[in-house]
Design a protein around this motif. Structure first.
Motif, PDB file in Angstrom:
ATOM      1  N   GLU A  73       1.280  -1.354  -0.292  1.00 26.94           N
ATOM      2  CA  GLU A  73      -0.123  -0.333   0.067  1.00 26.94           C
ATOM      3  C   GLU A  73       0.644   0.989  -0.033  1.00 26.94           C
ATOM      4  N   ASP A  88       2.815   2.216  -3.349  1.00 27.46           N
ATOM      5  CA  ASP A  88       2.006   2.425  -3.968  1.00 27.46           C
ATOM      6  C   ASP A  88       1.505   3.909  -4.596  1.00 27.46           C
ATOM      7  N   VAL A  89       1.774   4.449  -2.973  1.00 27.19           N
ATOM      8  CA  VAL A  89       1.971   5.914  -2.637  1.00 27.19           C
ATOM      9  C   VAL A  89       3.068   6.175  -3.210  1.00 27.19           C
ATOM     10  N   ASP A 132       4.801   5.279  -5.974  1.00 20.82           N
ATOM     11  CA  ASP A 132       5.126   5.499  -7.444  1.00 20.82           C
ATOM     12  C   ASP A 132       4.170   6.603  -7.493  1.00 20.82           C
ATOM     13  N   ASP A 133       2.950   6.584  -7.004  1.00 23.10           N
ATOM     14  CA  ASP A 133       2.093   7.856  -7.964  1.00 23.10           C
ATOM     15  C   ASP A 133       2.879   8.965  -7.132  1.00 23.10           C
ATOM     16  N   LEU A 134       4.003   9.231  -5.996  1.00 20.38           N
ATOM     17  CA  LEU A 134       4.854  10.683  -5.973  1.00 20.38           C
ATOM     18  C   LEU A 134       5.874  10.673  -6.717  1.00 20.38           C
ATOM     19  N   GLY A 135       6.118   9.605  -7.540  1.00 20.84           N
ATOM     20  CA  GLY A 135       7.837   9.714  -8.124  1.00 20.84           C
ATOM     21  C   GLY A 135       9.003   9.419  -7.363  1.00 20.84           C
ATOM     22  N   LYS A 136       8.712   8.595  -6.076  1.00 19.42           N
ATOM     23  CA  LYS A 136       9.494   8.060  -5.449  1.00 19.42           C
ATOM     24  C   LYS A 136      10.078   6.849  -5.860  1.00 19.42           C
ATOM     25  N   ALA A 176      -4.651   6.031   1.367  1.00 21.88           N
ATOM     26  CA  ALA A 176      -3.757   6.342   0.552  1.00 21.88           C
ATOM     27  C   ALA A 176      -3.867   8.048   0.732  1.00 21.88           C
ATOM     28  N   ARG A 177      -4.317   8.923   1.281  1.00 21.52           N
ATOM     29  CA  ARG A 177      -4.484  10.088   1.013  1.00 21.52           C
ATOM     30  C   ARG A 177      -3.844  10.196   2.072  1.00 21.52           C
ATOM     31  N   ARG A 230       0.224   9.813   1.919  1.00 26.72           N
ATOM     32  CA  ARG A 230       0.745  10.458   0.415  1.00 26.72           C
ATOM     33  C   ARG A 230       0.969  11.875   1.436  1.00 26.72           C
TER      34      ARG A 230
END
Length: 675
Positions: free
Chosen positions: A301, A304-305, A307-311, A403-404, A407
Motif C-alpha cells: 500500500e 503504491d503511494v 509510485d504515485d509520488l514518483g519516489k 492512501a491520502r 501520501r
C-alpha cells in the motif's frame, strides 16, 4: 535410522566412536544458539551490562566457530584454553557449569564448554572422550538455557525438547555424510523459538550501542544465525581464514586491556581491511520500506503511494534476493536516504526490523532531517525511544482515506527554519496559556479542552482512564526518584485540580520525562509501581490519539531542532527565565498562577541542566529535555508578546528591564535552535 538425542548422556554416548570434529562443531552450534542470553544484560543476575564479560564471550564463541577455518596448530589449542578459562572465571559456576542456577550462567557455561571442546584442535594426539564430554555439556547447558528462558513453566518442556530435537537432526546429518565444517554454515534454527525471538532483540539493542564497539560482533552473529557462508559481508574463504588466524594470534595481554571499545575497534578495522566489497554502482533511492513479513499488504500500500509520488524506494518483497538476506538488508540501508518503518506487533518482535530502525535513528537522533517517516499499523507497544520519534497512527484511519493520509504524511515538507516559523510552531503546539488577565497582569488561562464538560466521547473515555491511572499511581510511588515524583505531581495537579495550564502538548512534556525515565527503573525492585506508570503512559497516549491532528502537531514540533542544547546553554536559558520571572513578579504584573508556572520551569530546568552535564548524558534519551526546552521557548515568546500588548507595561520606564529580559530569553532560545 533417525538419531534421537534427549539428554547430555545420550549425546556423549553417541559421540564416543565419532570423529572429534563432530563433537567440536555440535558444541559450537549449541553455544551459538544461546548466545542472546549471554549477551542480553537483562538476563544477568545483577542486570548490569559487563563489557569485559561480553568481550570474553565473543572471543570464546568466535574461536569455537572459526577454528575449523584454520589449519590445526598449537595456537588454536592455546587460544581455546585461554578463552575457556576467562569465560569460566567470569561465571557464577566456573567449576560445575552443568549445574547452573540462572539462565545467563547456563549460557556462559555453554560458551565455555564449546571453547573447551576445541582444545584438542592441534597437530598432536588428543583425547576424543574430552571433546565428546564438552560437546554434551554445551548441549545440556544450552537446553537448560532455553528451558529457563521460556515464558512460563508450561513452556519449559517444549523449549528443552525443541533444543534436543535440533541437536538430534544435526547428528543425523553428520551420520549421513554431511561435512562437519559445512554444518557450521547452516542456519542455527529451523524455526526460531519464542524465547529466542524475545531475547535476541534486547541483546542486539545493547550490542548496537556505539560506545562499546560491539556492533562488529552483532554483524558476525547475524551471519552465523542466518547460516551465511562467510563471517562478514564482503568476505571470501581466504578472508575468513585470515580473520580467524589473526583473532587466534591475539594473546591474553591484547585481549586483557581495559579499553573494550579499543579492542573492538581494532577487530572492526581488521574486518574492514579484509572486506572485498564491490564498487557501489546501484543508485541511491529516496526510501527503504521496513516491515515485518506479516505486514506485506501494508508495505505494498505504501509502495503504491510512493509510485504515485514518483519516489524511488527499496522494498523486501520486490528487491531482496532469495539468499544472503542480511547482505541485502545492509545494502538497502546504505543506499536509502530515509526509512519508512511500518510499526506493528510483528515489527516490534523482529530483530531485523529493529536493526534497520536503529541504523536510521543513529543518523538523525534529533529527527531534524526526518530520516524516519513512520506509520503505526496496530496497537503495538513501541519501545520508549521509538515512541518518541513522531509517527502517523493509522489505526483509526478509514480504508478509503488511507492512501491520502499516507501520501500527505510522506509528502509533507517542513517549513523553513526561521525565527518567525519557530515562534509560530512552539506557541501554537506548546501553548503555555500566557494571557493578559482581567486586571491587566500576566496570567495563565485554563485549557478549554480539558475543562470543557462536553468533550468528544473518545477523548472523554481516555481522560477517565487517565484519572483512574493517576489514582492508582498516587498509591504506588514510594520508590520513585524525586524528579519522577515531582513530574507526576505536576501532571496530576494540572490535569485534575486546577485545569491544564498548558496545551495537551504541554502535558505531553511531563509525560516525556516519565517515558524517558521508565527504562532505567528496575522491574524487580519496583514491580507494580512500574506497571502502574506503564498504564498511565498508555492512558495518556490514548488521550493524545483522540485529539485531532496530534500527529501533525508533534511532527511540526520535532522540526524545531536543538543542536546547541548543552549544559551551558540550558543553564543560561534557565537563568534568563528566572531573571524575567523575578522582574515581572517584583513589578507586580503577574498572577499567582503565572508565578507558579515560571517557578516550575526554573526548577525543572535546573534538573535538565544537571543531567545534560552528567558523564552518561549521551546515553540517555534527550526527548524530554528537548520538549521542555521548546516549551520554555514558547513560554518566553508568549510572555514577550503579551507584555508588548499591554500598553501600561510597554510604556512604563520601570518595565523596560523586564522587556529586555524577555527579549534576552527569546534570543537565547533561538540561539539554541540555531536560527
Amino acid at each position: 535410522m533417525a538419531v534421537e538425542i534427549t539428554s547430555a548422556n545420550d549425546l556423549e554416548e553417541w559421540l564416543q566412536d565419532k570423529p572429534t570434529e563432530w563433537a567440536q562443531v555440535l558444541a559450537a552450534r549449541c553455544a551459538l544458539r544461546v548466545l542472546p542470553i549471554a549477551t542480553d544484560p537483562l538476563q544477568w543476575v545483577d542486570e548490569l551490562p559487563d563489557q569485559g564479560l561480553t568481550k570474553n564471550i565473543f572471543r570464546a564463541i568466535a574461536l569455537s566457530a572459526g577454528a575449523f577455518n584454520v589449519a590445526p596448530h598449537f595456537s588454536v589449542a592455546d587460544a581455546a584454553y585461554s578463552a575457556d578459562y576467562y569465560v569460566s572465571a567470569s561465571t557464577a559456576y566456573p567449576l560445575y557449569p552443568a549445574y547452573p542456577g540462572h539462565a545467563a550462567d547456563a549460557a556462559f557455561a555453554s560458551v565455555a564448554s564449546a571453547a573447551s571442546a576445541i582444545k584438542q584442535h592441534s597437530d598432536v594426539a588428543f583425547d576424543a572422550t574430552d571433546a565428546a564430554h564438552n560437546a554434551a555439556e554445551s548441549a545440556f547447558t544450552s537446553a537448560y538455557t532455553a528451558n529457563a528462558a521460556a515464558a512460563s513453566v508450561s513452556a519449559y518442556a517444549t523449549a528443552s525438547s525443541y533444543s534436543w530435537s535440533v541437536v538430534s537432526k544435526e547428528c543425523e546429518l553428520l551420520e549421513k555424510g554431511k561435512p562437519a565444517q559445512s554444518l557450521l554454515g547452516e542456519p542455527l534454527w529451523p524455526q526460531r523459538p519464542d524465547w529466542f525471538n524475545r531475547r535476541w532483540p534486547k541483546a542486539a539493542a545493547w550490542l548496537s550501542r556505539t560506545e562499546h564497539g560491539f556492533e562488529i560482533w552483532r554483524e558476525w552473529y547475524y551471519g552465523r544465525l542466518e547460516g551465511l557462508p562467510h563471517a562478514f559481508k564482503g568476505f571470501t574463504d581466504k578472508a575468513d581464514v585470515a580473520f580467524y588466524q589473526w583473532l587466534i594470534e591475539r594473546d591474553n595481554e591484547w585481549w586483557g586491556r581495559e579499553d573494550i571499545a579499543a579492542i573492538n575497534a581494532e577487530i572492526a578495522a581488521k574486518v574492514d581491511e579484509l572486506r572485498e566489497l564491490p564498487e557501489q554502482t546501484d543508485p541511491k533511492v529516496d526510501f527503504f520500506i521496513s516491515y515485518a513479513s506479516e505486514d506485506e499488504a501494508a508495505a505494498r500500500e505504501v509502495a503504491d503511494v510512493l509510485d504515485d509520488l514518483g519516489k524511488s524506494y527499496i522494498v523486501q518483497y520486490r528487491d531482496f534476493p532469495q539468499q544472503n538476506w542480511v547482505n541485502a538488508m545492509d545494502d538497502a540501508m546504505a543506499r536509502s536516504d530515509r526509512l519508512i518503518p511500518l510499526y506493528s506487533r510483528h515489527y516490534i518482535s523482529s530483530d531485523h526490523c529493529k536493526t534497520e530502525w536503529n541504523h536510521f535513528y543513529k543518523m538523525d537522533p534529533s529527527a531534524a532531517q526526518r530520516r524516519i517517516v513512520a506509520f503505526r499499523l496496530d496497537g503495538a507497544d513501541l519501545m520508549p525511544i521509538m515512541d518518541q520519534v513522531v509517527y502517523k497512527d493509522m489505526v483509526a484511519i478509514p480504508r478509503a482515506e488511507r492512501a491520502r493520509v499516507i501520501r500527505d504524511w510522506i509528502g509533507w515538507e517542513p517549513p523553513a527554519l526561521t525565527q518567525e516559523n519557530v515562534a509560530k510552531t512552539v506557541t501554537t503546539h506548546l501553548d503555555p496559556g500566557v494571557v493578559e488577565g482581567g486586571d491587566g497582569k500576566l496570567d495563565i488561562t485554563p485549557d478549554p479542552v480539558i475543562n470543557d464538560p462536553e468533550v468528544p466521547a473518545e477523548l472523554a473515555r481516555a481522560m477517565d482512564e487517565v484519572r483512574m491511572m493517576l489514582d492508582l499511581v498516587r498509591r504506588s510511588q514510594r520508590n520513585l526518584s524525586s524528579m519522577m515524583q515531582g513530574t507526576l505531581i505536576l501532571y496530576d495537579d494540572h490535569f485534575t485540580e486546577r485545569g491544564k495550564d498548558s496545551s495537551w502538548g504541554g502535558l505531553d512534556r511531563y509525560m516525556a520525562i516519565i517515558i524517558d525515565g521508565l527504562p532505567a527503573m528496575s522491574s524487580a525492585e519496583l514491580g507494580d509501581e512500574k506497571a502502574a506508570l506503564g498504564q498511565l503512559i498508555a492512558a495518556h497516549k490514548a488521550c493524545m490519539a483522540a485529539l485531532r491532528n496530534v500527529d501533525e502537531q508533534m511532527r511540526e514540533l520535532a522540526n524545531v531542532p536543538l543542536p546547541h542544547a548543552d549544559q551551558t546553554a540550558i543553564a543560561d536559558l534557565v537563568e534568563k527565565l528566572k531573571n524575567m520571572a523575578a522582574l515581572a513578579k517584583d513589578l507586580e504584573v503577574t498572577s499567582g498562577q503565572y508565578d507558579a508556572a515560571a517557578q516550575e520551569l526554573v526548577d525543572l530546568g535546573r534538573d535538565f541542566a544537571f543531567e545534560a552535564g552528567a558523564p552518561d548524558a549521551d546515553e540517555k534519551p534527550s526527548t524530554a529535555r528537548h520538549r521542555f526546552l521548546r516549551y520554555v521557548g514558547g513560554f518566553g515568546i508568549a510572555t514577550l508578546t503579551v507584555l508588548g500588548s499591554i500598553a501600561s507595561i510597554r510604556m512604563a520606564p520601570e518595565a523596560q528591564p523586564l522587556l529586555l529580559a524577555g527579549r534576552e530569553l527569546v534570543e537565547a532560545f533561538f540561539r539554541m535552535v540555531g536560527v
